[in-house]
Write a protein that holds these residues in place. Structure first.
Motif, PDB file in Angstrom:
ATOM      1  N   TYR B  70      72.371 -28.585 -65.051  1.00 12.28           N
ATOM      2  CA  TYR B  70      72.079 -27.313 -64.391  1.00 12.28           C
ATOM      3  C   TYR B  70      70.579 -27.080 -64.399  1.00 12.28           C
ATOM      4  O   TYR B  70      69.915 -27.202 -65.425  1.00 12.28           O
ATOM      5  CB  TYR B  70      72.789 -26.171 -65.130  1.00 12.28           C
ATOM      6  N   GLU B  71      70.043 -26.735 -63.252  1.00  6.42           N
ATOM      7  CA  GLU B  71      68.609 -26.446 -63.149  1.00  6.42           C
ATOM      8  C   GLU B  71      68.438 -25.174 -62.336  1.00  6.42           C
ATOM      9  O   GLU B  71      68.734 -25.149 -61.144  1.00  6.42           O
ATOM     10  CB  GLU B  71      67.906 -27.608 -62.455  1.00  6.42           C
ATOM     11  N   TYR B  72      67.959 -24.124 -62.966  1.00 13.59           N
ATOM     12  CA  TYR B  72      67.746 -22.861 -62.248  1.00 13.59           C
ATOM     13  C   TYR B  72      66.347 -22.852 -61.633  1.00 13.59           C
ATOM     14  O   TYR B  72      65.371 -23.212 -62.298  1.00 13.59           O
ATOM     15  CB  TYR B  72      67.902 -21.673 -63.203  1.00 13.59           C
ATOM     16  N   ARG B  73      66.274 -22.445 -60.393  1.00 15.92           N
ATOM     17  CA  ARG B  73      64.960 -22.353 -59.725  1.00 15.92           C
ATOM     18  C   ARG B  73      64.751 -20.953 -59.200  1.00 15.92           C
ATOM     19  O   ARG B  73      65.619 -20.386 -58.538  1.00 15.92           O
ATOM     20  CB  ARG B  73      64.910 -23.311 -58.536  1.00 15.92           C
ATOM     21  N   SER B  74      63.561 -20.414 -59.486  1.00 13.23           N
ATOM     22  CA  SER B  74      63.151 -19.169 -58.849  1.00 13.23           C
ATOM     23  C   SER B  74      61.871 -19.470 -58.073  1.00 13.23           C
ATOM     24  O   SER B  74      61.438 -20.619 -58.004  1.00 13.23           O
ATOM     25  CB  SER B  74      62.930 -18.071 -59.885  1.00 13.23           C
ATOM     26  N   LYS B  75      61.248 -18.458 -57.548  1.00 16.24           N
ATOM     27  CA  LYS B  75      60.084 -18.666 -56.700  1.00 16.24           C
ATOM     28  C   LYS B  75      58.955 -19.365 -57.455  1.00 16.24           C
ATOM     29  O   LYS B  75      58.365 -20.329 -56.990  1.00 16.24           O
ATOM     30  CB  LYS B  75      59.593 -17.316 -56.170  1.00 16.24           C
ATOM     31  N   GLU B  76      58.664 -18.852 -58.652  1.00 15.54           N
ATOM     32  CA  GLU B  76      57.485 -19.367 -59.376  1.00 15.54           C
ATOM     33  C   GLU B  76      57.821 -20.437 -60.387  1.00 15.54           C
ATOM     34  O   GLU B  76      56.928 -21.096 -60.891  1.00 15.54           O
ATOM     35  CB  GLU B  76      56.809 -18.206 -60.120  1.00 15.54           C
ATOM     36  N   LYS B  77      59.121 -20.561 -60.712  1.00 12.91           N
ATOM     37  CA  LYS B  77      59.448 -21.375 -61.879  1.00 12.91           C
ATOM     38  C   LYS B  77      60.657 -22.259 -61.634  1.00 12.91           C
ATOM     39  O   LYS B  77      61.627 -21.855 -60.989  1.00 12.91           O
ATOM     40  CB  LYS B  77      59.781 -20.404 -63.026  1.00 12.91           C
ATOM     41  N   VAL B  78      60.589 -23.487 -62.155  1.00 14.54           N
ATOM     42  CA  VAL B  78      61.763 -24.353 -62.232  1.00 14.54           C
ATOM     43  C   VAL B  78      62.100 -24.479 -63.706  1.00 14.54           C
ATOM     44  O   VAL B  78      61.318 -25.029 -64.486  1.00 14.54           O
ATOM     45  CB  VAL B  78      61.474 -25.745 -61.623  1.00 14.54           C
TER      46      VAL B  78
END
Lengths: 427, 91
Positions: B70-78
């Protein structure tokens, strides 16, 4: 200096390019835009998403940056389209076709949003151009361009493989018809080389699909409802309804120009048909599939060039005015023909800073209310999808979308606006 | 044509190496039937299934265990990748 059709076409082209830059950061990022920008769709081949991630790595994680990628592809399409049109008609008709493409509403619209349809439209058009050149002259130059453009198309978005496949089917059908009707021709060797080039270009996407079950999972999830051929009558109706509401007068121009398709060969018709089929089978209500209809600018141009100049000029003026009404800067004018993206209040662009200020000390929060992927662009903390979870929630804060009653039941409300409530969970 | 074949295989190399971990899914219908149950357990944890990949499938006796990355990605951060394993006979 006398103003002629060439000057008018060039002026319209510049106007169309300018419209691709207006209102870029006004609308909120949509769910599909964010999936592309974050590189998180399991259903797509990776190149389109990698280009967007690459742009952000260099220029920053901003709405302007991701949408500028589409602007670049949208503008780059125009000289490519000119070169394609020149394979079918003279300079005047080709330039007029590029002018119509420059102001074609769906091409402008998706040149301003970070959907992948504009990248795929470019790749498919390049593939068609390389295919036609290779048919006339199968030198290494054109076969290489065909191979590269086809790989790019297939790896930009999974549906990109459809055009190379249909072009192979087209050539095989052509050869079968020739085999039935007459002796072997010198074209057969050319066609074999082209078919081999296209088949080899499909290898990377073939293995990518095999190694990424997300593609199959997405097809299975939506197959039979959004994806597929169920209720064909409703699908056709939805498609036409969607086209009308994003094209207006251009839709009428497409209908009037239907007779012009007799001048165009099967590879062009297959390319346009692939775009139409994609929309019909994968989601007729999704307006981004109408991006590929920009190819209709060529038959529209052929149709207009056969008309008397007074009727041609009136038609061009009306189409241009239509585009002005749809894409003028919203700070100057708002019209009912503008896309809903530009008429809707951009909630997240205006409120995300306030929400993130409330949540600035939180690493993880829970979100309720059927959140789309766009919330992951706008919210700083990591989000858990609370709709699938059972209470009690593990996080200190819960963000509730569009349900104030639920928010009040959960705990102490620390932030509230028209759309969102943030609840501090007491433990 | 040979150069096109070489380039295609080079571009496919990562995918070809990844296929081996999915062989049990392709050839074992019983394992395939347990995948959605395993995915539902991840949904109950609040995870976004869009950011998730199967990395290992193991069958032991009557139990099938799936390991997901599982890898969560947001705008600024992986966020760092997380390995999550669940099995069919877990509660």
């Amino acid at each position: 200096m006398k103003i002629n059709l060439k000057h008018i076409s060039l002026a319209i082209i510049f106007l169309g390019i300018a419209f691709r830059f207006t209102n870029l950061t006004f609308p909120d990022m949509t769910t599909d835009e964010v999936q592309a920008a974050l590189g998180t769709s399991p259903a797509w081949t990776p190149l389109g998403m990698m280009i967007l991630r690459g742009a952000q790595a260099i220029f920053g994680h901003e709405i302007f940056v991701v949408r500028m990628v589409s602007v670049i592809f949208g503008v780059a399409f125009l000289p490519l389209f000119y070169n394609l049109c020149r394979l079918y008609c003279d300079k005047k008709t080709s330039l007029l076709a590029v002018a119509i493409a420059a102001i074609f509403p769906t091409h402008i619209l998706f040149s301003k949003l970070s959907y992948l349809s504009i990248q795929l439209c470019f790749a498919w058009t390049l593939t068609l151009y390389a295919f036609l050149r290779a048919r006339k002259d199968p030198s290494m130059k054109w076969l290489s361009l065909l191979y590269v453009s086809s790989v790019v198309a297939t790896m930009t978005k999974t549906q990109g493989l459809l055009l190379p496949v249909f072009l192979v089917v087209g050539i095989v059908t052509e050869e079968l018809c020739r085999a039935i009707s007459g002796p072997r021709t010198a074209d057969r060797k050319k066609n074999i080389e082209i078919v081999l080039t296209l088949l080899l270009s499909l290898i990377p996407t073939f293995f990518y699909i095999l190694s990424n079950p997300g593609v199959f999972a997405t097809v299975l999830q939506y197959g039979g409802n959004m994806y597929g051929v169920s209720e064909p009558g409703n699908r056709v109706f939805d498609l036409i309804y969607t086209w009308w509401h994003v094209l207006y007068l251009f839709f009428i121009a497409i209908i009037f120009s239907l007779n012009s398709y007799r001048k165009l060969d099967w590879p062009f018709c297959i390319t346009l048909g692939t775009g139409i089929l994609t929309g019909l089978v994968l989601g007729p209500a999704h307006d981004y599939y109408a991006t590929y209809l920009v190819l209709c600018a060529l038959p529209i141009s052929i149709f207009l060039m056969k008309r008397k100049s007074i009727y041609r000029n009136i038609s061009i003026a009306m189409l241009t005015l239509m585009t002005v009404f749809m894409f003028a800067p919203i700070s100057l004018i708002r019209t009912p023909w503008m896309h809903v993206h530009y008429l809707s209040y951009p909630y997240w662009n205006n409120h995300s800073d306030d929400i993130n200020e409330v949540l600035k000390d939180e690493e993880v929060i829970t979100i309720l209310g059927g959140p789309g992927h766009h919330v992951r662009w706008y919210l700083d903390p990591q989000l858990l999808v609370g709709d699938n979870m059972q209470e009690p929630y593990e996080t200190d804060y819960v963000l509730v979308l569009r349900d104030r009653d639920l928010a009040r039941e959960l705990g102490h409300i620390v932030y509230e606006d028209t759309e969102t409530s943030i609840v501090q969970i007491s433990k | 044509m040979f150069i096109f074949l070489c380039i295609s295989l080079l571009l496919s190399s990562t995918s070809i190496m990844g296929i081996s971990r999915l062989i049990p899914l392709f050839f074992n219908s019983e394992i395939r039937s347990h995948v959605s149950e395993s995915a539902d357990k991840l949904r109950l944890m609040g995870l976004w299934l869009i950011n998730i990949d199967i990395v290992k499938v193991e069958s032991k006796d009557l139990d099938t265990c799936f390991t997901w990355e599982y890898e969560y990605r947001s705008k600024e951060k992986v966020y760092p990748k997380e390995l999550i394993t669940n099995c069919t006979n877990e509660n």
